[in-house]
Design a protein around this motif. Structure first.
Motif: not given
Length: 169
Positions: A60-67, A88-92
């Motif tokens: 899922t993609t979060q509101a801040d653009g992280s995943v 190039n995006r933080p993935v948790t």
């Protein structure tokens, strides 16, 4: 029996070091090894199907653009598989196990965690290089442990945006 002064100093120093080493082992075993090295979050592994987060694992993609990637490791598979994330995006990653201890390793990166029944492991990483990565279990989990593998696909951000818009490249 007469012991020279300098010999007594060395005997006391050696004894002190032995006590220090033993105390270090006892302290480490009683304080650090009691629980997994992560933020301590517990979950009932018998009720994963009823849990709102882990009943439908996925990306899922979060509101801040992280995943956020929710993963459930089970006997000889990771769910979901394959996992697709943007570059190039933080993935948790939030990982747990339904049955036994599993490992979760993204080959070629420093992403590595244990999936322990009853606990949620979490770590965040950013993949700078698009491509396919092998997911492997690095904790022996049973007879087919060697078959437990998955795939992580890191897509270029422009390719991910085109896929969401229904365009093909």
């Amino acid at each position: 029996m007469h012991v020279e002064f300098y010999e007594r100093i060395w005997m006391w120093a050696a004894s002190g070091l032995l006590v220090l080493f033993a105390a270090t082992v006892v302290f480490t075993a009683t304080s650090n090894a009691v629980r997994p090295p992560s933020h301590i979050e517990t979950i009932d592994p018998t009720k994963l199907a009823d849990n709102p987060e882990f009943s439908n694992p996925g990306v899922t993609t979060q509101a801040d653009g992280s995943v956020k990637v929710v993963v459930v490791a089970g006997m000889y598979s990771f769910n979901p598989d394959p996992i697709e994330v943007p570059a190039n995006r933080p993935v948790t990653f939030r990982i747990t196990s339904a049955d036994v201890i599993h490992g979760f390793e993204v080959a070629g990166t420093n992403a590595n965690a244990m999936a322990i029944p009853g606990y949620v492991s979490q770590f965040t990483i950013m993949f700078n290089k698009p491509g396919e990565y092998l997911l492997g279990c690095n904790e022996y989990c049973g007879l087919l442990h060697h078959m437990m593998a998955g795939k992580l696909i890191v897509r270029d951000s422009s390719a991910t945006a085109a896929m969401k818009n229904g365009e093909s490249q």
